[in-house]
Structure formats: C-alpha cells, structure tokens
Design a protein around this motif. Structure first.
Motif, short mmCIF file in Angstrom:
data_model
loop_
_atom_site.label_atom_id
_atom_site.label_comp_id
_atom_site.label_asym_id
_atom_site.label_seq_id
_atom_site.Cartn_x
_atom_site.Cartn_y
_atom_site.Cartn_z
N ARG A 78 0.83 -1.19 0.00
CA ARG A 78 0.00 0.00 0.00
C ARG A 78 0.87 1.25 0.00
NH1 ARG A 78 -1.99 -3.39 4.01
NH2 ARG A 78 -0.87 -2.15 5.56
N LYS A 79 0.27 2.37 -0.32
CA LYS A 79 0.96 3.65 -0.28
C LYS A 79 1.54 3.87 1.11
CE LYS A 79 0.03 8.62 -0.69
NZ LYS A 79 -1.00 9.65 -0.98
N GLY A 80 2.80 4.27 1.16
CA GLY A 80 3.47 4.52 2.43
C GLY A 80 4.28 3.35 2.95
N THR B 98 10.33 3.94 -0.10
CA THR B 98 8.94 4.03 0.35
C THR B 98 8.06 4.28 -0.87
OG1 THR B 98 9.57 4.93 2.50
CG2 THR B 98 7.30 5.27 1.79
N LEU B 99 7.00 3.49 -1.00
CA LEU B 99 6.09 3.67 -2.13
C LEU B 99 5.20 4.88 -1.87
CD1 LEU B 99 4.86 2.62 -4.79
CD2 LEU B 99 3.24 1.30 -3.38
N LYS B 100 5.33 5.89 -2.72
CA LYS B 100 4.52 7.11 -2.58
C LYS B 100 3.22 7.03 -3.38
CE LYS B 100 5.77 10.28 -0.63
NZ LYS B 100 5.59 10.67 0.78
N ARG B 101 3.35 6.57 -4.62
CA ARG B 101 2.18 6.43 -5.49
C ARG B 101 2.41 5.28 -6.44
NH1 ARG B 101 2.93 11.71 -4.68
NH2 ARG B 101 4.61 11.74 -6.23
N ARG B 102 1.30 4.67 -6.86
CA ARG B 102 1.38 3.62 -7.87
C ARG B 102 0.21 3.78 -8.83
NH1 ARG B 102 1.68 -2.70 -6.30
NH2 ARG B 102 -0.07 -2.05 -4.98
N ASP C 158 6.02 5.77 -8.03
CA ASP C 158 6.75 6.89 -7.47
C ASP C 158 7.35 6.43 -6.15
OD1 ASP C 158 6.07 8.53 -9.56
OD2 ASP C 158 4.34 9.41 -8.55
#
Length: 217
Positions: free
Chosen positions: A160-162, A178-182, A188
């Motif tokens: 998930r985001k974050g 860290t996943l910011k956006r997908r 990102d």
C-alpha cells in the motif's frame, strides 16, 4: 529505593539436548543420524550418552554443536530459537546479503529466492510462506537501516501507499524505498534518505516489488 535485579536466564542441560533433538528433527534425521552426517561418532547425541554412568550430566561440546548446525544447514540463530520455551516452531526464511540481491539467479521470475548463496534466518513471525530476509551491508540505507540489520521481505503481502518496499528492476537493480504512489504505468518511490528526490519508475521496468514487513534494529 531498592531495585530488583533482573533474573539472568541460565540454559539448562535439558534445554540444550532438546534443541539438538529439534535440530535433528528439522533436518529429517534422528539424533544419531545428525551426528553421523556431522562426521561425529553416531552415538554422540544418543540419549544414553547424556548422563554419565555415575549420574553426572554430560553436555555437548561447542565443536559438536557447530558441526551439527553445519550438517543441518542451519545457524546459531536457529539453534537459539530451538532452546527452551521461546523456541517456537523453529521456522526460518532464506537469508541473502543485500549486496548480492541484484546478482543473476538470486531470484526467479516471480521474485522468490533461487540459486546459491542463501542461508537461514530465524523468523520472529510471518504468515507468508515465501518470505525471505536480506542483510544490509554498508551505510547506503541509513538512517533507516544500518550495516548488519536484517529486513524481512514478504512477496505475498499486499503493498500500500506509504509502505517500505524492495523493488527489483528488469536489468537487475535492487532498490529499497517508500512507495509514494502507484498507477497503471508508474511507481513513485521516495528514497529512505528524505533529502533525496523522489524517483519515478515505469511499471515496464519493474521485475517485482515486495513489502518489507519487519526489520531487526
């Protein structure tokens, strides 16, 4: 004010031998079979050898334990978890040095461990049977992770985001971020060093991405 001293945990004779029995069981062997595979006398770990004829407790030597661990393709961390009430079920996951994670053949097409170079890491807890561990080397991932830290990576856990993730590209690069956006086309990613700029990676460049579910720090 009087402070109560914390009791020290002392390993017992029975705990050590029970751990050796569990180690043999994990390897699909009897105690004598484990001793034989370790290059020891087949009776070394037999129950009849654990107490001398005059009733004194006989302890296994550190050398024999080390040989047993090598024969069982296990580690001292695993052995520690097999001792006493905190042993759990002795489950472990494959462990690889992070610097080797980009090597050809370290993972299959689904992002699961493959090839040589993997050892074992005793699990704190996990629900994903495909979980694996990576050992951090160097200072590139500070301040989040230090040299010698171990991270558990779970390919089966939803991302998930974050979330902190490990991403491997189709050309072999391995990144922790860290996943910011997908989106359907891109990821990102925010480097663990907040001073670094975000990175956008096309989905077509990504071989696999998996969530970091735990870290030893």
């Amino acid at each position: 004010m009087v402070r109560q001293a914390k009791a020290q945990r002392i390993l017992s004779h029975d705990q050590i031998w029970v751990a050796l029995d569990r180690l043999a069981e994990r390897a699909g062997l009897s105690p004598s079979g484990l001793a034989k595979r370790a290059g020891l006398d087949p009776t070394t770990f037999n129950k009849s050898k654990r107490v001398t004829s005059d009733g004194r407790e006989r302890w296994p030597s550190t050398e024999s334990i080390a040989k047993a661990l090598a024969a069982a393709d296990s580690s001292i961390d695993i052995f520690a978890r097999l001792i006493g009430d905190d042993s759990g079920d002795g489950r472990s996951v494959p462990l690889l040095g992070f610097a080797l994670a980009g090597a050809s053949g370290a993972f299959d097409e689904s992002g699961f461990p493959a090839g040589k170079g993997w050892t074992e890491f005793a699990l704190p807890t996990t629900e994903d049977s495909h979980t694996f561990a990576l050992e951090i080397s160097g200072d590139a991932l500070q301040p989040a992770y230090r040299d010698g830290d171990v991270i558990l990576v779970s390919p089966g856990t939803p991302v998930r985001k974050g979330d902190r993730v490990v991403v491997k590209t189709s050309d072999g690069e391995v990144t922790v971020a860290t996943l910011k956006r997908r989106t359907a086309r891109a990821l990102d990613l925010q480097p663990l060093d907040a001073a670094q700029a975000e990175r956008t990676m096309a989905v077509s460049e990504v071989a696999w991405m998996a969530r970091i579910v735990w870290a030893s720090q």
